[in-house]
Design a protein around this motif. Structure first.
Motif, PDB file in Angstrom:
ATOM      1  N   GLN A   4       0.821  -1.211   0.000  1.00 18.11           N
ATOM      2  CA  GLN A   4       0.000   0.000   0.000  1.00 18.11           C
ATOM      3  C   GLN A   4       0.854   1.259   0.000  1.00 18.11           C
ATOM      4  N   ILE A  26       1.949   1.675  -3.525  1.00 15.15           N
ATOM      5  CA  ILE A  26       0.863   2.094  -4.415  1.00 15.15           C
ATOM      6  C   ILE A  26       0.473   3.555  -4.167  1.00 15.15           C
ATOM      7  N   PHE A  27       0.617   4.003  -2.898  1.00 12.86           N
ATOM      8  CA  PHE A  27       0.147   5.335  -2.504  1.00 12.86           C
ATOM      9  C   PHE A  27       0.779   6.430  -3.361  1.00 12.86           C
ATOM     10  N   ASP A  28      -0.077   7.204  -4.026  1.00 10.32           N
ATOM     11  CA  ASP A  28       0.387   8.316  -4.852  1.00 10.32           C
ATOM     12  C   ASP A  28       0.099   9.613  -4.098  1.00 10.32           C
ATOM     13  N   LEU A  47      -2.283  12.147  -5.692  1.00 10.22           N
ATOM     14  CA  LEU A  47      -3.633  11.734  -6.074  1.00 10.22           C
ATOM     15  C   LEU A  47      -4.618  12.161  -4.983  1.00 10.22           C
ATOM     16  N   ALA A  74      -8.409  12.347  -3.147  1.00 11.97           N
ATOM     17  CA  ALA A  74      -9.684  11.636  -2.998  1.00 11.97           C
ATOM     18  C   ALA A  74     -10.773  12.506  -3.609  1.00 11.97           C
ATOM     19  N   PRO A  75     -11.853  11.892  -4.142  1.00  9.98           N
ATOM     20  CA  PRO A  75     -12.924  12.688  -4.726  1.00  9.98           C
ATOM     21  C   PRO A  75     -13.576  13.608  -3.688  1.00  9.98           C
ATOM     22  N   ARG A  90     -15.439  11.533   1.298  1.00 14.05           N
ATOM     23  CA  ARG A  90     -16.065  10.280   1.732  1.00 14.05           C
ATOM     24  C   ARG A  90     -15.213   9.599   2.795  1.00 14.05           C
ATOM     25  N   ILE A 102     -14.606   6.199   4.613  1.00  9.92           N
ATOM     26  CA  ILE A 102     -14.867   4.780   4.362  1.00  9.92           C
ATOM     27  C   ILE A 102     -14.451   3.977   5.594  1.00  9.92           C
ATOM     28  N   CYS A 103     -15.408   3.208   6.122  1.00  9.17           N
ATOM     29  CA  CYS A 103     -15.131   2.392   7.306  1.00  9.17           C
ATOM     30  C   CYS A 103     -14.645   1.013   6.863  1.00  9.17           C
ATOM     31  N   PRO A 156      -9.050  11.445   3.949  1.00 11.17           N
ATOM     32  CA  PRO A 156      -9.897  10.696   3.019  1.00 11.17           C
ATOM     33  C   PRO A 156      -9.133   9.585   2.303  1.00 11.17           C
ATOM     34  N   THR A 157      -7.830   9.511   2.499  1.00 12.07           N
ATOM     35  CA  THR A 157      -7.034   8.445   1.876  1.00 12.07           C
ATOM     36  C   THR A 157      -6.838   7.255   2.813  1.00 12.07           C
ATOM     37  N   PHE A 204      -1.547   0.029   7.638  1.00 12.59           N
ATOM     38  CA  PHE A 204      -1.578   1.123   6.661  1.00 12.59           C
ATOM     39  C   PHE A 204      -3.013   1.615   6.477  1.00 12.59           C
ATOM     40  N   GLY A 253      -5.099   2.049   4.175  1.00  9.16           N
ATOM     41  CA  GLY A 253      -5.321   3.113   3.194  1.00  9.16           C
ATOM     42  C   GLY A 253      -6.434   2.773   2.235  1.00  9.16           C
ATOM     43  N   SER A 254      -6.995   3.801   1.589  1.00  7.80           N
ATOM     44  CA  SER A 254      -7.995   3.524   0.559  1.00  7.80           C
ATOM     45  C   SER A 254      -7.677   4.308  -0.701  1.00  7.80           C
TER      46      SER A 254
END
Lengths: 199, 260
Positions: free
Chosen positions: B73, B76-78, B81, B83-84, B144, B146-147, B224-225, B257, B259-260
């Motif tokens: 993760q 991958i984490f940018d 980038l 979050a919407p 958003r 996210i749980c 949000p990430t 981590f 992360g989302s």
């Protein structure tokens, strides 16, 4: 036409890959049900007795470990299918006409399995459907795992919440396939032997 | 390109021997065999939850994979980038309460007596009052949440970009972790790249009003990430460190981590 006992129906790489995939799907489905139970979006829960992980954290650990098994094994399966030419030999051609004919034959109980090395049109369609369904499960799963990091995929699936439903319905479709698959194996047990010993 | 014959030959000798051994143990291929296999598979699914997961060697493998997933993760984490973000009309009302205790047990922190401790690899260790934090430049975001349970909700948070706060306290941003201690006994920690992400926010308000107790008065971290459990509420101490700090849920098996 009877097939000589020595004819290889499934090469070793395919059998190994099939059983690893079966195990990965079993772990992913049962742990996924536990994760679903943490926040069900339908009016039902999966009985905890048939779920894996014991609690949410355990289920998430199983799910995110088995995903590697599914992805790596699936990649190997696809690579071997295309490199050995098995994909074309086994699944090509698949025409709507042949599919309709074989579905009709299957419903009348007249679909023959005389040659286990040859997939009929119903089998071809069913197995290719599972390829697509597993691909959809992997892609929607990526969005659920890392929704911020895969923006294109997320938007294609209609956003995070929509991806949850896609993931669930793709799971349900896979479970449906497995059910039919097991019934068919029960009707033609020879296919199980072929998947175990290759012949 | 592989030729089928080559593949078959390469995998043959040992596989052949294993299959022969296995076949010796196998009864005639009948429906009974299928049923028995089927029952074994069924039995495996029934060996659920505690039985398998509590096994020490299984648990150590699962934990190792979870640590591996931390590294994946992080890779991958940018950092660039985002979050919407959403219009106010999409805010979830009421925004759900979530903690490791019930809503009737929410901690009431005295804002006047509140001091935020800053420690570890930072140049300025002076504690912060709520007034000092409120005086910093503020931004808002509608993002958003996210749980890990799967549900998500859109909320509107206001506060100080955390990167800005870290700059002001002279944090060593080459350090690996930022650790958070909370008034309700909660504890979590995050990686430095996420700490410096543009949407990581030291949150002081919710939906235009002072952050209510149920959402973490006086101070929470909004990311949000990352999943919900990585977003600490009622923060009282922030520490920059290179020693893995773990966290309340993370120490019990939730992915660090997150992360989302």
């Amino acid at each position: 036409m009877p097939v000589p006992a020595s004819t290889v129906v499934h090469p070793a790489w395919l059998r190994v890959s099939h059983w690893i995939n079966a195990l990965a799907v079993l772990v992913l489905a049962t742990s996924g049900w536990r994760i679903y139970n943490a926040a069900p979006f339908f009016d039902f829960r999966i009985p905890n007795e048939i779920t894996l992980g014991g609690w949410l954290a355990g289920a998430v650990q199983w799910h995110f470990a088995a995903m590697w098994v599914l992805a790596i094994n699936g990649g190997f399966y696809l690579l071997m299918n295309f490199c050995t030419g098995r994909a074309w030999r086994k699944f090509w051609p698949l025409t709507p006409r042949a599919l309709l004919r074989d579905v009709a034959a299957a419903l009348r109980g007249r679909l023959v399995h005389a040659d286990p090395t040859h997939y009929n049109a119903v089998q071809r369609a069913a197995y290719l459907f599972v390829w697509a369904d597993l691909a959809l499960l992997v892609l929607s799963g990526l969005v659920l795992w890392k929704s911020v990091q895969f923006p294109l995929l997320r938007e294609l699936l209609g956003g995070y919440e929509s991806a949850r439903r896609v993931h669930f319905f793709a799971m349900a479709a896979l479970a449906g396939f497995v059910l039919v698959h097991l019934v068919m194996v029960a009707l033609v047990p020879r296919t199980l032997v072929a998947m175990l010993r290759g012949r | 390109m592989f030729k089928p014959s080559f593949v078959r030959r390469a995998s043959d000798p040992r596989a052949e021997a294993i299959v022969k051994d296995a076949l010796r143990e196998m009864p005639a291929p009948t429906r009974r065999l299928f049923l028995r296999r089927g029952l074994t598979l069924g039995g495996l699914t029934l060996l659920t939850g505690c039985a398998i997961t509590d096994d020490e060697s299984v648990q150590s493998v699962l934990t190792a994979v979870s640590r591996f997933n931390d590294r994946v993760q992080a890779a991958i984490f940018d950092p660039s980038l985002l979050a919407p973000t959403y219009p106010d009309s999409m805010i979830t009302r009421p925004f759900p309460f979530n903690a490791f205790y019930g809503e009737d047990e929410v901690r009431q922190v005295d804002g006047a007596a509140f001091r935020l401790d800053v420690g570890g690899l930072v140049r300025h260790r002076a504690p912060w009052t709520l007034a000092q934090l409120n005086a910093l430049p503020q931004v808002t975001q509608v993002t958003r949440h996210i749980c890990v349970e799967g549900w998500s909700a859109i909320g509107k948070w206001g506060g100080v970009p955390f990167a800005e706060f870290l700059r002001r306290v002279g944090a060593d941003t080459t350090a690996r972790y930022v650790d958070f201690r909370c008034a309700d006994g909660y504890h979590t920690s995050i990686d430095m790249p996420t700490a410096l992400h543009a949407q990581t926010q030291l949150t002081l308000s919710y939906d235009g009003a002072v952050l209510p107790a149920k959402y973490g008065f006086p101070l929470k971290l909004r990311m949000p990430t990352k999943l919900g459990y990585k977003n600490p509420k009622h923060i009282v101490a922030i520490r920059v460190t290179n020693t893995y700090p773990g966290g309340y849920w993370e120490d019990q098996g939730y992915n660090w981590f997150g992360g989302s």
